[in-house]
Design a protein around this motif. Structure first.
Motif, PDB file in Angstrom:
ATOM      1  N   LEU A 285       0.780  -1.315   0.112  1.00 52.98           N
ATOM      2  CA  LEU A 285       0.098   0.127  -0.134  1.00 52.98           C
ATOM      3  C   LEU A 285       0.961   1.118   0.080  1.00 52.98           C
ATOM      4  CD1 LEU A 285      -2.694  -0.921   2.529  1.00 52.98           C
ATOM      5  CD2 LEU A 285      -3.101  -0.357   0.046  1.00 52.98           C
ATOM      6  N   SER A 287       1.874   4.774   0.916  1.00 52.11           N
ATOM      7  CA  SER A 287       1.249   5.767   1.699  1.00 52.11           C
ATOM      8  C   SER A 287       0.036   5.752   1.574  1.00 52.11           C
ATOM      9  CB  SER A 287       2.042   6.907   1.155  1.00 52.11           C
ATOM     10  OG  SER A 287       1.533   7.308  -0.148  1.00 52.11           O
ATOM     11  N   ARG A 288      -0.751   4.856   0.885  1.00 60.41           N
ATOM     12  CA  ARG A 288      -2.213   4.769   0.623  1.00 60.41           C
ATOM     13  C   ARG A 288      -2.720   4.301   2.077  1.00 60.41           C
ATOM     14  NH1 ARG A 288      -2.618   1.058  -4.379  1.00 60.41           N
ATOM     15  NH2 ARG A 288      -0.695   0.161  -3.230  1.00 60.41           N
ATOM     16  N   PRO A 289      -4.135   4.783   2.335  1.00 60.94           N
ATOM     17  CA  PRO A 289      -4.648   4.212   3.739  1.00 60.94           C
ATOM     18  C   PRO A 289      -5.008   2.843   3.751  1.00 60.94           C
ATOM     19  CG  PRO A 289      -6.127   5.533   2.458  1.00 60.94           C
ATOM     20  CD  PRO A 289      -4.795   5.616   1.582  1.00 60.94           C
TER      21      PRO A 289
END
Length: 320
Positions: A285, A287-289
């Motif tokens: 992921l 830096s994606r939540p």
């Protein structure tokens, strides 16, 4: 994030194996792929070409991949495995700029879905296949270049940016480091035999995929991998979870009688696997939540109490 390979390198790899580039199509792959895979055709038959990065000039990664090929050939006859096709020069692996390439014949069968993965007949075949892999690798004298559990720890620790998960991973590393490494319970394992890494043919036979992460580990780790993800998905269905675990363990032990004292390590290694899974998904992921389901698994493995999804293992005779 998919691995990108320059077009000229892809073309060279296809040429080495005598594949017409016009037939090659990249596959969309989930998870964290370790290379670029293209569907293609050679001599009128379906095949897959895979290109994997060679990160350094030491030759260690190439030696590891040669051991993966050797392991595949060693397992042939014990379980269904993919067939490597030789290059025009007669080699099963070809070095191209910055990468190594291989070509495998398309194996018969299809992936099973989540519902089919709980079918008792499939579970018996799946777990029995795992047991036969361990019986076969126990007699194998190769594999010296394969990774081991310490390499796995370093790989996932070095990229971790979540302090709580790093601490949990460090603790599990310390606990697993105390486990015995005698050959009765430790050897070369598949290291990722979830149901998505199997193909089921119309006659019910199975083909094992993705031996690329095979490593030196505890045999109980492989059994824990088989159990952990299904038990997590069945955490609100304890009767189904209990039946799944009992069927799998019985079928596995019929093929490979892992000593009771090593079976006792399965709950620890199931926690290890689910923790590794969170680390792998976090790396993918970036830096994606994180989605809600991943946050749930993270919360569970960070809770120091026994994982509730594994409670049913206490009702499975050999693990009780």
């Amino acid at each position: 994030m998919p691995i990108m390979v320059p077009g000229d390198v892809v073309a060279e790899a296809l040429g080495r194996f005598g594949v017409d580039p016009a037939t090659a199509r990249p596959l969309a792959r989930g998870g964290a792929p370790d290379g670029l895979v293209l569907s293609c055709r050679r001599d009128g038959a379906d095949a897959f070409c895979k290109l994997m990065p060679l990160p350094d000039a030491t030759g260690r990664e190439l030696a590891r991949l040669r051991d993966v090929v050797a392991l595949t050939e060693h397992l042939r006859g014990a379980v269904g495995v993919v067939r490597y096709l030789p290059s025009l020069a007669g080699d099963l692996l070809e070095e191209v700029p910055g990468h190594v390439a291989c070509l495998t014949a398309r194996a018969p069968g299809r992936h099973v879905d989540e519902r089919e993965a709980l079918d008792p007949a499939f579970v018996r075949d799946w777990a029995g296949t795992l047991g036969r892999i361990h019986a076969a690798t126990g007699a194998w004298t190769g594999g010296g270049a394969l990774r081991d559990w310490r390499d796995e720890y370093e790989l996932f620790r070095s990229g971790c940016r979540d302090d709580a998960m790093a601490a949990a991973w460090d603790e599990l590393h310390a606990r697993t480091a105390a486990l015995p490494t005698d050959r009765a319970g430790f050897g070369v394992v598949h290291n990722d035999l979830h149901h998505g890494n199997l193909l089921r043919a119309p006659d019910g036979s199975l083909t094992v995929l993705d031996l690329d992460v095979a490593s030196w580990h505890w045999y109980a780790t492989d059994l824990a991998i088989l159990l952990a993800h299904r038990l997590w998905s069945l955490r609100d269905r304890p009767d189904d979870a209990r039946r799944f675990a009992a069927t799998a363990v019985e079928a596995y032990l019929a093929e490979f009688p892992l000593p009771p004292e090593r079976l006792a390590d399965v709950p620890l290694l199931a926690r290890y696997r689910l923790t590794l899974f969170v680390l792998a998904m976090q790396a993918e992921l970036g830096s994606r939540p994180a989605p809600g389901w991943l946050r749930d698994v993270r919360a569970a493995v960070l809770d120091p109490r026994p994982l509730p999804c594994l409670a049913v293992l206490a009702d499975v005779g050999p693990l009780a």
